[in-house]
Scaffold this active site. Structure first.
Site, PDB file in Angstrom:
ATOM      1  N   GLY A 133     -12.757 -21.765  -7.741  1.00 36.30           N
ATOM      2  CA  GLY A 133     -11.307 -21.909  -7.635  1.00 36.30           C
ATOM      3  C   GLY A 133     -10.931 -22.506  -6.287  1.00 36.30           C
ATOM      4  O   GLY A 133     -11.756 -23.123  -5.624  1.00 36.30           O
ATOM      5  N   GLU A 139      -7.632   1.911   1.872  1.00 37.76           N
ATOM      6  CA  GLU A 139      -7.095   1.581   0.547  1.00 37.76           C
ATOM      7  C   GLU A 139      -7.827   0.359  -0.015  1.00 37.76           C
ATOM      8  O   GLU A 139      -8.060  -0.604   0.700  1.00 37.76           O
ATOM      9  CB  GLU A 139      -5.590   1.296   0.670  1.00 37.76           C
ATOM     10  CG  GLU A 139      -4.917   0.985  -0.638  1.00 37.76           C
ATOM     11  CD  GLU A 139      -5.189   2.041  -1.693  1.00 37.76           C
ATOM     12  OE1 GLU A 139      -4.837   3.211  -1.474  1.00 37.76           O
ATOM     13  OE2 GLU A 139      -5.773   1.709  -2.744  1.00 37.76           O
ATOM     14  N   CYS A 172      -5.459  -9.825   2.692  1.00 37.74           N
ATOM     15  CA  CYS A 172      -6.599  -8.961   3.022  1.00 37.74           C
ATOM     16  C   CYS A 172      -7.904  -9.699   3.284  1.00 37.74           C
ATOM     17  O   CYS A 172      -8.498  -9.541   4.352  1.00 37.74           O
ATOM     18  CB  CYS A 172      -6.805  -7.940   1.904  1.00 37.74           C
ATOM     19  SG  CYS A 172      -5.487  -6.716   1.892  1.00 37.74           S
ATOM     20  N   GLU A 199      -3.593  -6.278  -5.220  1.00 39.59           N
ATOM     21  CA  GLU A 199      -2.219  -6.609  -5.576  1.00 39.59           C
ATOM     22  C   GLU A 199      -2.215  -7.121  -7.001  1.00 39.59           C
ATOM     23  O   GLU A 199      -3.158  -7.767  -7.446  1.00 39.59           O
ATOM     24  CB  GLU A 199      -1.658  -7.662  -4.605  1.00 39.59           C
ATOM     25  CG  GLU A 199      -1.375  -7.046  -3.252  1.00 39.59           C
ATOM     26  CD  GLU A 199      -0.872  -8.038  -2.226  1.00 39.59           C
ATOM     27  OE1 GLU A 199      -0.376  -9.105  -2.602  1.00 39.59           O
ATOM     28  OE2 GLU A 199      -0.994  -7.729  -1.026  1.00 39.59           O
ATOM     29  N   ARG A 250       0.839 -14.765   1.551  1.00 41.28           N
ATOM     30  CA  ARG A 250       0.127 -14.761   2.828  1.00 41.28           C
ATOM     31  C   ARG A 250      -1.216 -15.476   2.680  1.00 41.28           C
ATOM     32  O   ARG A 250      -1.991 -15.163   1.783  1.00 41.28           O
ATOM     33  CB  ARG A 250      -0.061 -13.322   3.323  1.00 41.28           C
ATOM     34  CG  ARG A 250       1.255 -12.697   3.766  1.00 41.28           C
ATOM     35  CD  ARG A 250       1.099 -11.271   4.221  1.00 41.28           C
ATOM     36  NE  ARG A 250       1.076 -10.335   3.106  1.00 41.28           N
ATOM     37  CZ  ARG A 250       1.103  -9.000   3.242  1.00 41.28           C
ATOM     38  NH1 ARG A 250       1.130  -8.465   4.454  1.00 41.28           N
ATOM     39  NH2 ARG A 250       1.096  -8.217   2.189  1.00 41.28           N
ATOM     40  N   VAL A 256       0.831  -1.208   0.000  1.00 41.71           N
ATOM     41  CA  VAL A 256       0.000   0.000   0.000  1.00 41.71           C
ATOM     42  C   VAL A 256       0.866   1.259   0.000  1.00 41.71           C
ATOM     43  O   VAL A 256       0.675   2.164  -0.818  1.00 41.71           O
ATOM     44  CB  VAL A 256      -0.957  -0.019   1.214  1.00 41.71           C
ATOM     45  CG1 VAL A 256      -1.684   1.312   1.370  1.00 41.71           C
ATOM     46  CG2 VAL A 256      -1.974  -1.147   1.041  1.00 41.71           C
ATOM     47  N   ASN A 288     -14.576  -6.066   1.630  1.00 44.27           N
ATOM     48  CA  ASN A 288     -13.821  -7.312   1.519  1.00 44.27           C
ATOM     49  C   ASN A 288     -14.645  -8.514   1.959  1.00 44.27           C
ATOM     50  O   ASN A 288     -14.512  -9.609   1.401  1.00 44.27           O
ATOM     51  CB  ASN A 288     -12.509  -7.217   2.307  1.00 44.27           C
ATOM     52  CG  ASN A 288     -11.413  -6.601   1.448  1.00 44.27           C
ATOM     53  OD1 ASN A 288     -11.618  -6.341   0.258  1.00 44.27           O
ATOM     54  ND2 ASN A 288     -10.264  -6.365   2.027  1.00 44.27           N
ATOM     55  N   PHE A 313     -15.495 -11.772  -9.362  1.00 47.73           N
ATOM     56  CA  PHE A 313     -15.356 -12.616  -8.160  1.00 47.73           C
ATOM     57  C   PHE A 313     -16.347 -13.783  -8.135  1.00 47.73           C
ATOM     58  O   PHE A 313     -16.515 -14.421  -7.111  1.00 47.73           O
ATOM     59  CB  PHE A 313     -15.491 -11.784  -6.869  1.00 47.73           C
ATOM     60  CG  PHE A 313     -14.176 -11.182  -6.452  1.00 47.73           C
ATOM     61  CD1 PHE A 313     -13.543 -10.243  -7.247  1.00 47.73           C
ATOM     62  CD2 PHE A 313     -13.549 -11.561  -5.277  1.00 47.73           C
ATOM     63  CE1 PHE A 313     -12.329  -9.698  -6.893  1.00 47.73           C
ATOM     64  CE2 PHE A 313     -12.323 -11.026  -4.903  1.00 47.73           C
ATOM     65  CZ  PHE A 313     -11.721 -10.094  -5.722  1.00 47.73           C
TER      66      PHE A 313
HETATM   67  N1  LIG Z   1      -1.764  -5.522   0.444  1.00 46.70           N
HETATM   68  C1  LIG Z   1      -2.936  -5.144  -0.037  1.00 46.70           C
HETATM   69  O1  LIG Z   1      -3.358  -5.548  -1.119  1.00 46.70           O
HETATM   70  C2  LIG Z   1      -3.792  -4.167   0.731  1.00 46.70           C
HETATM   71  C3  LIG Z   1      -4.872  -3.570   0.079  1.00 46.70           C
HETATM   72  C4  LIG Z   1      -5.664  -2.670   0.800  1.00 46.70           C
HETATM   73  C5  LIG Z   1      -5.400  -2.416   2.143  1.00 46.70           C
HETATM   74  N2  LIG Z   1      -4.365  -3.038   2.745  1.00 46.70           N
HETATM   75  C6  LIG Z   1      -4.102  -2.722   4.157  1.00 46.70           C
HETATM   76  O2  LIG Z   1      -3.050  -1.759   4.190  1.00 46.70           O
HETATM   77  C7  LIG Z   1      -2.190  -2.001   5.308  1.00 46.70           C
HETATM   78  C8  LIG Z   1      -0.764  -2.231   4.831  1.00 46.70           C
HETATM   79  O3  LIG Z   1      -0.752  -3.425   4.047  1.00 46.70           O
HETATM   80  P1  LIG Z   1       0.541  -3.856   3.209  1.00 46.70           P
HETATM   81  O4  LIG Z   1       0.162  -5.079   2.479  1.00 46.70           O
HETATM   82  O5  LIG Z   1       1.069  -2.677   2.471  1.00 46.70           O
HETATM   83  O6  LIG Z   1       1.541  -4.211   4.409  1.00 46.70           O
HETATM   84  P2  LIG Z   1       3.089  -4.567   4.288  1.00 46.70           P
HETATM   85  O7  LIG Z   1       3.387  -5.405   5.455  1.00 46.70           O
HETATM   86  O8  LIG Z   1       3.440  -5.006   2.909  1.00 46.70           O
HETATM   87  O9  LIG Z   1       3.800  -3.137   4.486  1.00 46.70           O
HETATM   88  C9  LIG Z   1       3.841  -2.419   5.696  1.00 46.70           C
HETATM   89  C10 LIG Z   1       5.216  -1.737   5.765  1.00 46.70           C
HETATM   90  O10 LIG Z   1       5.201  -0.793   6.837  1.00 46.70           O
HETATM   91  C11 LIG Z   1       6.495  -0.823   7.432  1.00 46.70           C
HETATM   92  N3  LIG Z   1       6.364  -0.199   8.758  1.00 46.70           N
HETATM   93  C12 LIG Z   1       5.746  -0.685   9.858  1.00 46.70           C
HETATM   94  N4  LIG Z   1       5.824   0.213  10.867  1.00 46.70           N
HETATM   95  C13 LIG Z   1       6.516   1.274  10.401  1.00 46.70           C
HETATM   96  C14 LIG Z   1       6.908   2.519  10.959  1.00 46.70           C
HETATM   97  N5  LIG Z   1       6.611   2.853  12.208  1.00 46.70           N
HETATM   98  N6  LIG Z   1       7.624   3.367  10.206  1.00 46.70           N
HETATM   99  C15 LIG Z   1       7.935   3.061   8.928  1.00 46.70           C
HETATM  100  N7  LIG Z   1       7.584   1.901   8.327  1.00 46.70           N
HETATM  101  C16 LIG Z   1       6.869   1.028   9.064  1.00 46.70           C
HETATM  102  C17 LIG Z   1       6.860  -2.280   7.440  1.00 46.70           C
HETATM  103  O11 LIG Z   1       8.238  -2.476   7.603  1.00 46.70           O
HETATM  104  C18 LIG Z   1       6.355  -2.712   6.051  1.00 46.70           C
HETATM  105  O12 LIG Z   1       7.347  -2.554   5.066  1.00 46.70           O
HETATM  106  C19 LIG Z   1      -2.820  -3.165   6.056  1.00 46.70           C
HETATM  107  O13 LIG Z   1      -3.699  -2.657   7.032  1.00 46.70           O
HETATM  108  C20 LIG Z   1      -3.610  -3.885   4.986  1.00 46.70           C
HETATM  109  O14 LIG Z   1      -4.691  -4.599   5.527  1.00 46.70           O
HETATM  110  C21 LIG Z   1      -3.536  -3.889   2.065  1.00 46.70           C
END
Ligand SMILES: NC(=O)c1ccc[n+]([C@@H]2O[C@H](COP(=O)([O-])OP(=O)(O)OC[C@H]3O[C@@H](n4cnc5c(N)ncnc54)[C@H](O)[C@@H]3O)[C@@H](O)[C@H]2O)c1
Length: 469
Positions: free
Chosen positions: A271, A170, A278, A174, A345, A30, A226, A267
């Site tokens: 599958g 967000e 998420c 992905e 994941r 994100v 979701n 969706f």
């Molecule tokens: N991955 C997706 O497709 C997606 C889509 C929508 C929403 N989200 C939500 O968004 C959030 C983030 O998801 P993600 O997949 O990007 O997570 P991620 O684990 O890939 O990334 C999070 C990043 O934040 C960094 N981080 C943590 N604490 C920190 C701090 N204090 N200072 C600086 N960096 C820090 C971590 O090292 C990591 O690199 C979650 O709540 C998730 O549910 C994810």
């Protein structure tokens, strides 16, 4: 009150937005996407990543995650001077008007998200802010979190510094993260003050449809979206199981269902079930929210149950097809939770590997984008290596590499001839002609895990009854 402004969606040109100074905390799927896209839109972005390994990769121009187009967009942002990376929050906040929190909120065993990373990031922003700032929570958090974070920030901020917290969840997918960020179906902004709401909305592509609401509503939109998608996936698998029992084709049945504009086709594909970082987490989170306020989340619970069952059905059918899994050599193609990402994941492929392993099979697994050996020594480097001498092959994602498999070459490479195509990428007639026995999810291949037998019906006195009755 929800105010929906739908002005059409489009990818904005650079410079089309009023430039804002934005600090993005967290460079994961994100945060890194948001940082690169905000810079592309014309904002000045400082992105903070606390993981030294991830940050070092980014600084070496390597991406810590796989996301199509991201490397180019990050490089462009850095070259333009609009995008910089930091290891600490305070120096990245200099002159920032807005801080976007994009840190992980992984599930606890209870289903509730772990908000400790978020609270820590909010404290760091509050401590480091030299002046008033708006904190925007992009991470997925339960209703009430932004209100609570605002109190945390108020405790940590220097005297006279006002920190207001808004929610703007967000929705990116992905493998299509950039396209989703730059041309969103909708942007949701939850804020208590109009000027904050306007500021947050101004960060996004100008043509984005914006849904404005209060913070709790915005926070809930993400979980509800979701959970609804998870219910759709599980419903598709439930229909597919019926189709297998009836010997008919789920793709066609679901196309018939999805063609109704009230339903929509997205969706509704059978599958191996949903996975990723998420959907499973957010369905569990939705249920935890229900429990915390005393409402029943029956549909969410059913989606979870069906999702677990969908994976069991695949392993169970494979066992039926092979007689026994003990000592069998099985190739699993697909370890990421879907095609186009390296994210493993809660992935169905990885889960199937574990189940096969537990059942005594010898597994070799391959995924074109997953390079880490998450399958504990069972990962190999190519389709060829995975399938050589295998008794059975399981396909779990729609990767182009799996679609391109030549069935006659596969039949020669394998020892056995069983293929379980959970992703629906094979052309069953041509694969069968090559000597392979293909089973799928809802593809009219009625190899029942729980033996369900279709009894033909006949008319008796204007009533349909089983033909034997
Ligand atoms: N991955 C997706 O497709 C997606 C889509 C929508 C929403 N989200 C939500 O968004 C959030 C983030 O998801 P993600 O997949 O990007 O997570 P991620 O684990 O890939 O990334 C999070 C990043 O934040 C960094 N981080 C943590 N604490 C920190 C701090 N204090 N200072 C600086 N960096 C820090 C971590 O090292 C990591 O690199 C979650 O709540 C998730 O549910 C994810």
């Amino acid at each position: 009150m929800v105010n929906v402004a739908t002005e059409g969606v489009g990818v904005a040109d650079e410079g089309a937005v009023a430039e804002r100074r934005v600090c993005v905390i967290g460079a994961g799927y994100v945060g890194l996407t948001a940082a690169a896209c905000l810079a592309h839109l014309g904002h000045r972005v400082s992105c903070v990543e606390s993981d030294p390994h991830r940050l070092a990769m980014i600084r070496r121009h390597e991406m810590p995650i796989y996301e199509p187009g991201l490397e180019e967009l990050v490089a462009k942002g850095r070259a333009s001077g609009r995008l910089e990376f930091f290891s600490e929050v305070a120096p990245a906040l200099v002159q920032a008007e807005v801080a976007l929190l994009c840190v992980g909120t992984p599930p606890r065993p209870s289903g509730e998200p772990n908000l400790s990373y978020l609270a820590q990031a909010a404290r760091q922003v509050a401590k480091g802010a030299g002046g008033d700032i708006v904190v925007v929570v992009k991470s997925t958090v339960p209703p009430g979190s932004c209100e609570a974070l605002e109190l945390v920030c108020a405790e940590e901020a220097a005297p006279g510094v006002r920190i207001r917290v808004a929610s703007s969840p967000e929705f990116l997918r992905e493998s299509r993260a950039i396209e989703d960020f730059l041309a969103p179906d909708r942007v949701v902004v939850g804020a208590e003050h109009d000027d904050v709401s306007d500021l947050v909305a101004s960060l996004y592509p100008p043509a984005s449809p914006v849904i404005r609401c209060d913070r709790r509503g915005a926070e809930l939109v993400k979980y509800a979206s979701n959970t609804f998608l998870a219910i759709k996936v599980s419903f598709a698998n439930e229909v597919a199981q019926l189709c297998d029992a009836l010997g008919t084709d789920a793709d066609t049945v679901l196309a018939g269902v999805g063609a109704d504009q009230r339903v929509g086709p997205a969706f509704l594909r059978p599958g191996p079930g949903y996975g990723g970082s998420c959907l499973p987490k957010d369905v569990a989170g939705f249920r935890a929210i229900g429990e915390s306020v005393g409402t029943r989340t029956l549909l969410a619970a059913a989606a979870e149950e069906q999702n677990a069952h969908a994976r069991e059905v695949i392993v169970g059918k494979l066992e039926t097809a092979l007689g026994s899994l003990v000592g069998r050599s099985i190739a699993v193609l697909g370890l990421a939770f879907k095609d186009g990402t390296d994210d493993t994941r809660d992935s169905p492929g990885l889960h199937i590997v574990e189940q096969l392993d537990k059942a005594g099979a010898t597994v070799r697994a391959y995924d074109p984008l997953v390079h880490a050996d998450l399958a504990r020594g069972r990962r190999v480097d190519s389709v060829d290596q995975a399938v050589r001498g295998a008794d059975a092959v399981v396909i779990t994602t729609t990767s182009a590499e799996f679609r391109a498999i030549d069935p006659s070459k596969l039949a020669i490479a394998m020892e056995g001839n069983v293929v379980f195509d959970a992703a629906g990428v094979t052309d069953i007639p041509s694969w069968s002609a090559a000597g392979l026995t293909v089973y799928g999810v809802g593809r009219g291949t009625p190899l029942a895990f729980h033996p369900v037998v279709w009894t033909p019906l006949r008319w008796t006195n204007a009533t349909l009854v089983p033909s034997g009755a």
